[in-house]
Design a protein around this motif. Structure first.
Motif, PDB file in Angstrom:
ATOM      1  N   LYS A 198       0.830  -1.206   0.000  1.00 24.33           N
ATOM      2  CA  LYS A 198       0.000   0.000   0.000  1.00 24.33           C
ATOM      3  C   LYS A 198       0.862   1.253   0.000  1.00 24.33           C
ATOM      4  O   LYS A 198       1.992   1.262   0.494  1.00 24.33           O
ATOM      5  CB  LYS A 198      -0.929   0.002   1.216  1.00 24.33           C
TER       6      LYS A 198
ATOM      7  N   SER B 215      -3.905   3.556  -1.619  1.00 25.26           N
ATOM      8  CA  SER B 215      -3.863   2.729  -2.821  1.00 25.26           C
ATOM      9  C   SER B 215      -3.030   1.472  -2.601  1.00 25.26           C
ATOM     10  O   SER B 215      -2.204   1.400  -1.696  1.00 25.26           O
ATOM     11  CB  SER B 215      -3.254   3.526  -3.987  1.00 25.26           C
ATOM     12  N   THR B 216      -3.258   0.498  -3.479  1.00 23.88           N
ATOM     13  CA  THR B 216      -2.481  -0.740  -3.488  1.00 23.88           C
ATOM     14  C   THR B 216      -1.797  -0.887  -4.841  1.00 23.88           C
ATOM     15  O   THR B 216      -2.415  -0.651  -5.886  1.00 23.88           O
ATOM     16  CB  THR B 216      -3.387  -1.965  -3.242  1.00 23.88           C
TER      17      THR B 216
ATOM     18  N   ASN C   1      -4.325   0.582  -7.531  1.00 26.24           N
ATOM     19  CA  ASN C   1      -5.768   0.507  -7.305  1.00 26.24           C
ATOM     20  C   ASN C   1      -6.125   1.416  -6.130  1.00 26.24           C
ATOM     21  O   ASN C   1      -5.501   1.340  -5.072  1.00 26.24           O
ATOM     22  CB  ASN C   1      -6.197  -0.927  -6.969  1.00 26.24           C
TER      23      ASN C   1
ATOM     24  N   GLU D 284      -8.092   2.443  -2.991  1.00 25.54           N
ATOM     25  CA  GLU D 284      -8.859   1.741  -1.959  1.00 25.54           C
ATOM     26  C   GLU D 284      -9.842   2.668  -1.240  1.00 25.54           C
ATOM     27  O   GLU D 284     -10.988   2.317  -0.989  1.00 25.54           O
ATOM     28  CB  GLU D 284      -7.905   1.107  -0.932  1.00 25.54           C
ATOM     29  N   SER D 285      -9.381   3.874  -0.884  1.00 23.46           N
ATOM     30  CA  SER D 285     -10.247   4.812  -0.154  1.00 23.46           C
ATOM     31  C   SER D 285      -9.678   6.224  -0.252  1.00 23.46           C
ATOM     32  O   SER D 285      -8.511   6.417  -0.620  1.00 23.46           O
ATOM     33  CB  SER D 285     -10.374   4.406   1.327  1.00 23.46           C
TER      34      SER D 285
END
Length: 229
Positions: A40, A53-54, A66, A68-69
């Motif tokens: 992350k 993010s990842t 990606n 995530e929040s």
């Protein structure tokens, strides 16, 4: 818990993922920090929120994340311009780093009568500031201007509340203005001509106490007090 690194990107994500193609940032993530797929990180753009993010894909020239929040951006209560007389290179770089961490909006290198003129590399100072922004959790990039003479700076900002720090000034008390400018003098202090310019422009004078502080120390303390006290 492993540290989650934070990176400044050129623009916010417009969907569930973001592709990083900035050469320096890709190199930092892949080769310096050696982050791997599945780890992350946080990305943010100038003035925007943080995106947890990842890492999904690592390629030779790009990295796909990606989202995530979303983490709301950090709120700075005041918009402050710090006009700092140019000091020795390392000291001025320290000032830029610490004022960024504190939340200063704009830094103006000032040439006053006692300033020992040093070459200023705006690109290097901006890089130092951006790195400090990533580390400190700030969201808006600091604007670092080209050097200005004291007179030009005073004229340019005459419509804003302006303060200058000097041993002969009164003790700094709570400042209510949400937008203001302050000045820190060089190692040799303000000259008589400088003080005359301040008076002619109606600039308020104040002091950080009876201790004689180095220019960089005064800049850091004044910034913190004006924003957060």
């Amino acid at each position: 818990m492993k540290k989650i690194h934070r990176f400044l990107v050129t623009q916010p994500p417009f969907g569930p993922s973001i592709i990083i193609e900035d050469t320096d940032l890709v190199h930092l993530i892949k080769n310096v920090l050696k982050l791997n797929v599945g780890e992350k990180c946080i990305v943010f753009s100038d003035g925007g929120s943080d995106y947890l993010s990842t890492i999904e894909v690592i390629e030779k020239k790009s990295i796909t994340l990606n989202i995530e929040s979303i983490i709301p951006k950090k709120n700075i209560p005041k918009k402050i311009t710090a006009c700092i007389s140019i000091t020795k290179r390392d000291n001025f770089e320290l000032v830029v780093q610490k004022l960024t961490e504190i939340g200063i909006k704009t830094i103006v290198p000032i040439i006053s009568e006692h300033t020992i003129k040093q070459s200023i590399r705006i690109d290097r100072l901006q890089k130092i500031s951006d790195e400090a922004l990533e580390q400190s959790g700030g969201s808006s990039r600091v604007n670092i201007s080209e050097p200005e003479t004291l007179l030009i700076s005073l004229e340019k900002r005459k419509d804003l509340s302006q303060y200058y720090f000097d041993m002969g000034g009164g003790k700094l008390s709570s400042v209510s203005e949400k937008e203001l400018v302050f000045y820190i003098g060089p190692e040799g202090g303000w000259s008589e001509e400088d003080n005359t310019l301040f008076k002619e422009h109606g600039v308020k004078t104040c002091s950080l106490g009876e201790t004689v502080l180095r220019a960089e120390t005064a800049a850091i303390i004044a910034s913190y007090k004006l924003i957060w006290d």
